[in-house]
Write a protein that holds these residues in place. Structure first.
Motif, PDB file in Angstrom:
ATOM      1  N   PRO A   1       0.794  -1.229   0.000  1.00 23.09           N
ATOM      2  CA  PRO A   1       0.000   0.000   0.000  1.00 23.09           C
ATOM      3  C   PRO A   1       0.827   1.280   0.000  1.00 23.09           C
ATOM      4  O   PRO A   1       0.420   2.269  -0.575  1.00 23.09           O
ATOM      5  CB  PRO A   1      -0.826  -0.119   1.281  1.00 23.09           C
ATOM      6  N   ASP A   2       2.003   1.258   0.642  1.00 23.45           N
ATOM      7  CA  ASP A   2       2.793   2.481   0.670  1.00 23.45           C
ATOM      8  C   ASP A   2       3.421   2.781  -0.686  1.00 23.45           C
ATOM      9  O   ASP A   2       4.004   3.829  -0.881  1.00 23.45           O
ATOM     10  CB  ASP A   2       3.867   2.418   1.759  1.00 23.45           C
TER      11      ASP A   2
ATOM     12  N   GLY B   1      -5.574   2.385   4.660  1.00 21.66           N
ATOM     13  CA  GLY B   1      -4.172   2.426   5.041  1.00 21.66           C
ATOM     14  C   GLY B   1      -4.036   2.153   6.529  1.00 21.66           C
ATOM     15  O   GLY B   1      -5.022   1.853   7.206  1.00 21.66           O
ATOM     16  N   PRO B   2      -2.844   2.286   7.052  1.00 23.02           N
ATOM     17  CA  PRO B   2      -2.613   2.026   8.473  1.00 23.02           C
ATOM     18  C   PRO B   2      -3.507   2.858   9.398  1.00 23.02           C
ATOM     19  O   PRO B   2      -3.870   2.417  10.473  1.00 23.02           O
ATOM     20  CB  PRO B   2      -1.139   2.388   8.670  1.00 23.02           C
TER      21      PRO B   2
ATOM     22  N   ARG C   1      -3.947  -5.448  10.775  1.00 21.57           N
ATOM     23  CA  ARG C   1      -2.868  -4.578  10.282  1.00 21.57           C
ATOM     24  C   ARG C   1      -2.016  -5.306   9.242  1.00 21.57           C
ATOM     25  O   ARG C   1      -1.700  -4.762   8.175  1.00 21.57           O
ATOM     26  CB  ARG C   1      -1.977  -4.102  11.430  1.00 21.57           C
TER      27      ARG C   1
ATOM     28  N   SER D   1      -2.061  -3.572   5.658  1.00 24.88           N
ATOM     29  CA  SER D   1      -0.918  -2.732   5.301  1.00 24.88           C
ATOM     30  C   SER D   1       0.430  -3.388   5.553  1.00 24.88           C
ATOM     31  O   SER D   1       1.458  -2.762   5.329  1.00 24.88           O
ATOM     32  CB  SER D   1      -0.992  -1.400   6.059  1.00 24.88           C
TER      33      SER D   1
ATOM     34  N   SER E   1      -0.522  -8.066   2.981  1.00 21.32           N
ATOM     35  CA  SER E   1      -1.334  -7.261   2.047  1.00 21.32           C
ATOM     36  C   SER E   1      -0.853  -7.404   0.608  1.00 21.32           C
ATOM     37  O   SER E   1      -1.555  -7.006  -0.315  1.00 21.32           O
ATOM     38  CB  SER E   1      -1.309  -5.789   2.453  1.00 21.32           C
TER      39      SER E   1
END
Length: 134
Positions: free
Chosen positions: A14-15, A42-43, A74, A78, A82
């Motif tokens: 995701p990042d 997101g987180p 979590r 993320s 994930s």
């Protein structure tokens, strides 16, 4: 996992999602009731996702309890777990995403293996638009 596979999977984290991803996701969820929007979680959404999943569990099977493991959520949303999943959350368009407001729904697609995909959709059973979202 080969180095090429590892690099490909890390690009899916995701990042590392492209900046236009929220618009792409919103366009991929046509027909949302008015006042709702879809976006990639997101987180910052972990606590809200845990609440939504616990609420759904209490509603679907009260005897099972409502404990949801925050760390597992979590990891799936993320963390490293994930990398083989895609997620979307639905919230009120009036809510500030940075404030971590209540989520109305979440959906995920998990690429398990060649030819095997798991799709999970959770909708707040008490949401005003729950039937229309379903």
């Amino acid at each position: 996992m080969t180095e090429a596979e590892s690099r490909r999977h890390s690009d899916l984290a995701p990042d590392r999602m492209p900046e236009e991803a929220p618009e792409v996701i919103a366009a991929a969820v046509p027909g949302l009731p008015g006042g709702l929007r879809a976006r990639i979680p997101g987180p910052q959404d972990i606590a809200a996702l845990v609440r939504l999943l616990a609420q759904q569990r209490r509603w679907a099977c009260p005897a099972a309890g409502s404990a949801i493991d925050r760390e597992s959520v979590r990891e799936v949303v993320s963390g490293p777990a994930s990398w083989t999943r895609r997620h979307v959350v639905v919230e009120s368009a009036a809510d500030d995403p940075a404030a971590g407001g209540p989520l109305i729904a979440t959906a995920s697609v998990h690429d398990r293996a060649a030819g095997r995909t798991m799709i999970e959709v959770v909708i707040d059973p008490e949401a005003r638009d729950a039937d229309e979202l379903a």
